[in-house]
Design a protein around this motif. Sequence first.
Motif, mmCIF file in Angstrom:
data_model
loop_
_atom_site.group_PDB
_atom_site.id
_atom_site.type_symbol
_atom_site.label_atom_id
_atom_site.label_comp_id
_atom_site.label_asym_id
_atom_site.label_seq_id
_atom_site.Cartn_x
_atom_site.Cartn_y
_atom_site.Cartn_z
ATOM 1 N N LEU A 168 0.847 -1.197 0.000
ATOM 2 C CA LEU A 168 0.000 0.000 0.000
ATOM 3 C C LEU A 168 0.878 1.241 0.000
ATOM 4 O O LEU A 168 1.756 1.395 0.857
ATOM 5 C CB LEU A 168 -0.895 0.025 1.246
ATOM 6 N N GLN A 170 0.670 5.729 -0.914
ATOM 7 C CA GLN A 170 -0.281 6.837 -0.979
ATOM 8 C C GLN A 170 -0.439 7.294 -2.422
ATOM 9 O O GLN A 170 0.418 7.049 -3.275
ATOM 10 C CB GLN A 170 0.181 7.989 -0.073
ATOM 11 N N ARG A 194 -1.561 -1.082 -4.366
ATOM 12 C CA ARG A 194 -2.726 -0.201 -4.322
ATOM 13 C C ARG A 194 -2.354 1.087 -3.598
ATOM 14 O O ARG A 194 -1.354 1.125 -2.862
ATOM 15 C CB ARG A 194 -3.906 -0.879 -3.621
ATOM 16 N N THR A 195 -3.161 2.109 -3.791
ATOM 17 C CA THR A 195 -2.862 3.394 -3.166
ATOM 18 C C THR A 195 -4.079 3.939 -2.433
ATOM 19 O O THR A 195 -5.219 3.666 -2.797
ATOM 20 C CB THR A 195 -2.392 4.441 -4.195
ATOM 21 N N LEU A 196 -3.814 4.709 -1.399
ATOM 22 C CA LEU A 196 -4.821 5.414 -0.623
ATOM 23 C C LEU A 196 -4.368 6.860 -0.441
ATOM 24 O O LEU A 196 -3.171 7.165 -0.544
ATOM 25 C CB LEU A 196 -4.993 4.785 0.761
ATOM 26 N N ALA A 245 -8.480 0.716 -0.827
ATOM 27 C CA ALA A 245 -7.457 1.279 -1.713
ATOM 28 C C ALA A 245 -7.794 1.032 -3.177
ATOM 29 O O ALA A 245 -8.608 0.170 -3.526
ATOM 30 C CB ALA A 245 -6.099 0.690 -1.371
#
Length: 325
Positions: A168, A170, A194-196, A245
Amino acid sequence: MKDTKQTHPHPVTELCADGERLYASALSAGRISRSEAEGAPCLLEFALLHPDPDDANWLQPVPPSVVLAQRLQPIEREIQERRRLSVDLTAAFEPFMAISTQMPPTTHAITVLEGVSRINAALDKAITESHTEVLTVQPGGGRSEHLLSEALQRSKPLIERGISMRTLYQHTVRYSQNTFAYVDKMAGARVEIRTLEELIERLIICDHDVAFIPAQAGDDMALELRHPGLVQYLINVFDQLWRRATPLQDDVQYEATVEGITGVQRSIAKLLIEGHVDEAIARRLGMNVRTCRAHIAKIAAALGSGSRAQLGYLIAQSGMLERES
């Protein structure tokens, strides 16, 4: 007379060149003159020479066997005392050894790792011993080429053994060319990214066995967690973040408000009214402070704010956070 500043003082185990030469000469001849011995004061200091009882101008050598015995005596006495202490300690703890063998096996649930080299060594060992999956949370913006190169090197044994990885980042890494170059090099491996918009602190989990988290601000202290309950809790936290995400290959949809405020800016606005300063907001959202302040300026312009104090009030009154998607 020869200058002896560079060779004195020194221990008896490291006689200076003059001391070795003059002591050997005294042993061969049976004596040595005081004037000649002045070039090696260590010989008298270590009692390798003693005054000739018949002539004060001469010194006689002490046999090396005598010197050795005198030097070894206190060492041997200390060794004997240490051995007695070892016997006493063993006797004191022996009654408890039988009790401890009946206890269930334990592991070090929490280990403090201090120093980057020790942290990296523990990470490398845990990753090498992984069998199924490695989970990582990497907050912050795009990482440097050096750090990504280290990550690639550490991931090689996992890729070769077919172990899956979920990472993960950002959203800000989507603007990092280094990140996409790293992804290209990992092509074909069992790696998902994945990104958040906002993440917790750095986290690395290997299988269901061990997790690593920061122990304090900075990179030089970490906690190695091996308690099954703690590790499972962190896996659950990771899975919750993972479900929220967006896969790196998918576009992040930011729906702007009627004021033209984007999703990133809504996140900044929320942190602003919570009282966070610019540096803290930038760190939590993985962007540099200059970019963060540029977003704050756009929010202020969209809401017609003339001051920082007024901006918080206008954000609350606008209702933009209620429409956060």
